[in-house]
Design a protein around this motif. Structure first.
Motif, short mmCIF file in Angstrom:
data_model
loop_
_atom_site.label_atom_id
_atom_site.label_comp_id
_atom_site.label_asym_id
_atom_site.label_seq_id
_atom_site.Cartn_x
_atom_site.Cartn_y
_atom_site.Cartn_z
N LYS A 198 0.83 -1.21 0.00
CA LYS A 198 0.00 0.00 0.00
C LYS A 198 0.86 1.26 0.00
CE LYS A 198 -4.06 -2.03 2.23
NZ LYS A 198 -4.97 -1.99 3.43
N ARG A 199 1.96 1.24 0.76
CA ARG A 199 2.84 2.40 0.77
C ARG A 199 3.62 2.51 -0.53
NH1 ARG A 199 3.30 5.37 5.41
NH2 ARG A 199 4.17 6.78 3.86
N LEU A 200 4.01 1.39 -1.09
CA LEU A 200 4.76 1.42 -2.34
C LEU A 200 3.91 1.94 -3.49
CD1 LEU A 200 6.68 -1.95 -1.99
CD2 LEU A 200 7.65 0.34 -1.81
N ILE A 201 2.63 1.65 -3.48
CA ILE A 201 1.73 2.18 -4.51
C ILE A 201 1.73 3.70 -4.49
CG2 ILE A 201 -0.73 2.45 -5.06
CD1 ILE A 201 -1.04 -0.55 -4.52
N ARG A 202 1.79 4.28 -3.30
CA ARG A 202 1.81 5.75 -3.18
C ARG A 202 3.16 6.33 -3.59
NH1 ARG A 202 -0.20 6.04 2.90
NH2 ARG A 202 0.75 8.12 2.78
N LEU A 203 4.22 5.54 -3.46
CA LEU A 203 5.57 6.03 -3.69
C LEU A 203 6.05 5.84 -5.13
CD1 LEU A 203 8.36 7.00 -2.39
CD2 LEU A 203 8.86 4.53 -2.19
N ALA A 204 5.77 4.66 -5.69
CA ALA A 204 6.48 4.22 -6.89
C ALA A 204 5.71 4.50 -8.18
CB ALA A 204 6.80 2.73 -6.80
N ASP A 205 6.47 4.51 -9.27
CA ASP A 205 5.90 4.66 -10.62
C ASP A 205 5.55 3.32 -11.24
OD1 ASP A 205 6.43 7.62 -10.88
OD2 ASP A 205 8.48 6.92 -10.63
N GLN A 206 6.48 2.37 -11.14
CA GLN A 206 6.33 1.07 -11.79
C GLN A 206 6.64 -0.05 -10.81
OE1 GLN A 206 5.27 0.57 -14.93
NE2 GLN A 206 5.12 2.76 -15.40
N HIS A 207 5.98 -1.19 -11.01
CA HIS A 207 6.15 -2.34 -10.13
C HIS A 207 6.39 -3.60 -10.96
CE1 HIS A 207 4.39 0.13 -6.88
NE2 HIS A 207 3.61 0.58 -7.84
N SER A 208 7.29 -4.45 -10.48
CA SER A 208 7.52 -5.75 -11.09
C SER A 208 7.41 -6.81 -10.00
CB SER A 208 8.92 -5.83 -11.73
OG SER A 208 9.06 -4.88 -12.77
N ILE A 209 6.62 -7.85 -10.26
CA ILE A 209 6.44 -8.93 -9.31
C ILE A 209 7.18 -10.16 -9.80
CG2 ILE A 209 4.77 -10.44 -8.20
CD1 ILE A 209 2.72 -8.22 -8.37
N VAL A 210 8.00 -10.71 -8.90
CA VAL A 210 8.83 -11.88 -9.23
C VAL A 210 8.21 -13.12 -8.60
CG1 VAL A 210 11.11 -12.90 -9.02
CG2 VAL A 210 10.88 -10.44 -9.25
N GLU A 211 8.15 -14.17 -9.40
CA GLU A 211 7.72 -15.46 -8.90
C GLU A 211 8.54 -16.54 -9.59
OE1 GLU A 211 3.59 -17.84 -9.11
OE2 GLU A 211 3.58 -16.10 -7.76
N ARG A 212 9.18 -17.37 -8.79
CA ARG A 212 10.00 -18.48 -9.30
C ARG A 212 11.02 -18.00 -10.32
NH1 ARG A 212 4.93 -22.75 -9.78
NH2 ARG A 212 4.63 -22.97 -7.53
N GLY A 213 11.65 -16.88 -9.98
CA GLY A 213 12.78 -16.43 -10.78
C GLY A 213 12.45 -15.71 -12.06
N GLN A 214 11.18 -15.32 -12.24
CA GLN A 214 10.79 -14.57 -13.43
C GLN A 214 9.83 -13.45 -13.03
OE1 GLN A 214 9.13 -17.89 -15.78
NE2 GLN A 214 10.73 -17.48 -17.28
N VAL A 215 9.80 -12.38 -13.81
CA VAL A 215 8.80 -11.34 -13.60
C VAL A 215 7.49 -11.83 -14.22
CG1 VAL A 215 8.10 -8.98 -14.18
CG2 VAL A 215 10.46 -9.45 -13.48
N VAL A 216 6.47 -11.97 -13.36
CA VAL A 216 5.18 -12.50 -13.82
C VAL A 216 4.12 -11.41 -13.97
CG1 VAL A 216 5.60 -14.80 -12.90
CG2 VAL A 216 4.53 -13.07 -11.43
N TRP A 217 4.42 -10.22 -13.44
CA TRP A 217 3.49 -9.10 -13.60
C TRP A 217 4.28 -7.82 -13.52
CZ3 TRP A 217 2.04 -4.58 -11.29
CH2 TRP A 217 0.80 -4.03 -11.65
N ARG A 218 3.93 -6.85 -14.36
CA ARG A 218 4.51 -5.50 -14.24
C ARG A 218 3.44 -4.49 -14.64
NH1 ARG A 218 8.05 -7.52 -18.18
NH2 ARG A 218 9.77 -7.23 -16.73
N GLY A 219 3.53 -3.34 -14.01
CA GLY A 219 2.56 -2.29 -14.30
C GLY A 219 2.77 -1.11 -13.40
N ASP A 220 1.96 -0.08 -13.60
CA ASP A 220 2.09 1.13 -12.79
C ASP A 220 1.27 1.01 -11.52
OD1 ASP A 220 -0.55 1.59 -13.56
OD2 ASP A 220 -0.03 3.19 -14.98
N SER A 221 1.32 2.04 -10.69
CA SER A 221 0.66 1.98 -9.39
C SER A 221 -0.86 1.90 -9.54
CB SER A 221 1.04 3.20 -8.55
OG SER A 221 2.34 3.05 -8.02
#
Length: 237
Positions: A198-221
């Motif tokens: 929740k705090r990172l959504i307010r702070l950041a521009d872009q997010h990448s989610i890692v699962e099992r050694g790969q980025v499985v989701w990316r997008g903005d806040s």
């Protein structure tokens, strides 16, 4: 030619016979605040170890500040303008606050308004009050402030923060979040690993989610805030 400050393409890495990263991709643009999210054990720390030169990848490419830094030593990558606030703070127990800030001071990238000890003390007045205290005499929150200040006085192109709010009292954690917001407003490029979505959504521009050694989701806040299903599937929240 890409305008990204950091480009990670197809990164592969592991420990012994155990592979951890399976072609991870990541981009961070100049002036951007980006996050690397995921459950424990999914590859975030290994990614940072490869990025900072503490671990050699087995495949893929890392470009930073226009250079292919894949496999470079940590000190060489640091001199190019990358600084990390490591998990666990890792301040020197027998150096004072002021000695930390003087020992690491540099402006190799030619910052117009470089970070100095005085600027760090303005950001964290608590450190100014404890300028003569040794690292081992500081509280956990004060050590975290010092770890951030120590990284800032190198005047990095990219500041990486690995679990910078982990284990801190709520009031100190808020101090750290306010610091990161100040850095964002100043145009400092940040890559943040943390669990407080929740705090990172307010702070950041872009997010990448890692699962099992790969980025499985990316997008903005906005996209991350709107899809709580992503939180449940990939972050366990």
């Amino acid at each position: 030619m890409s305008d990204a400050l950091l480009e990670i393409d197809g990164l592969r890495a592991g420990y012994g016979g155990s592979q951890v990263l399976f072609g991870l991709d990541l981009r961070v643009a100049p002036g951007e605040v980006a996050t690397l999210l995921g459950r424990n054990g999914m590859g975030k720390s290994t990614t940072l170890r490869c990025l900072t030169g503490w671990m050699a990848p087995s495949g893929g490419r890392i470009r930073f500040a226009g250079e292919d830094v894949t496999g470079w030593r940590a000190d060489r990558i640091a001199r190019l303008g990358l600084a990390i606030v490591p998990e666990g703070r890792q301040v020197f127990p027998n150096l004072s606050v002021l000695e930390h800030l003087r020992a690491f001071a540099a402006n190799r990238c030619g910052a117009a308004e470089p970070w100095t000890a005085d600027r760090v003390f303005a950001l964290f007045p608590r450190l100014k009050e404890r300028a003569g205290h040794l690292g081992q005499q500081l509280s956990g929150g004060e050590q975290q402030m010092l770890a951030i200040g120590r990284a800032l006085v190198t005047n990095p192109r990219l500041l990486v923060l690995d679990e910078a709010t982990e284990g801190l009292a709520p009031l100190i954690r808020e101090d750290i979040w306010r610091c990161l917001d100040t850095l964002r407003q100043s145009g400092q490029t940040l890559l943040v690993v943390d669990k407080y979505v929740k705090r990172l959504i307010r702070l950041a521009d872009q997010h990448s989610i890692v699962e099992r050694g790969q980025v499985v989701w990316r997008g903005d806040s906005a996209a991350l805030a709107a899809d709580h299903g992503v939180w449940h599937r990939h972050l366990g929240l």
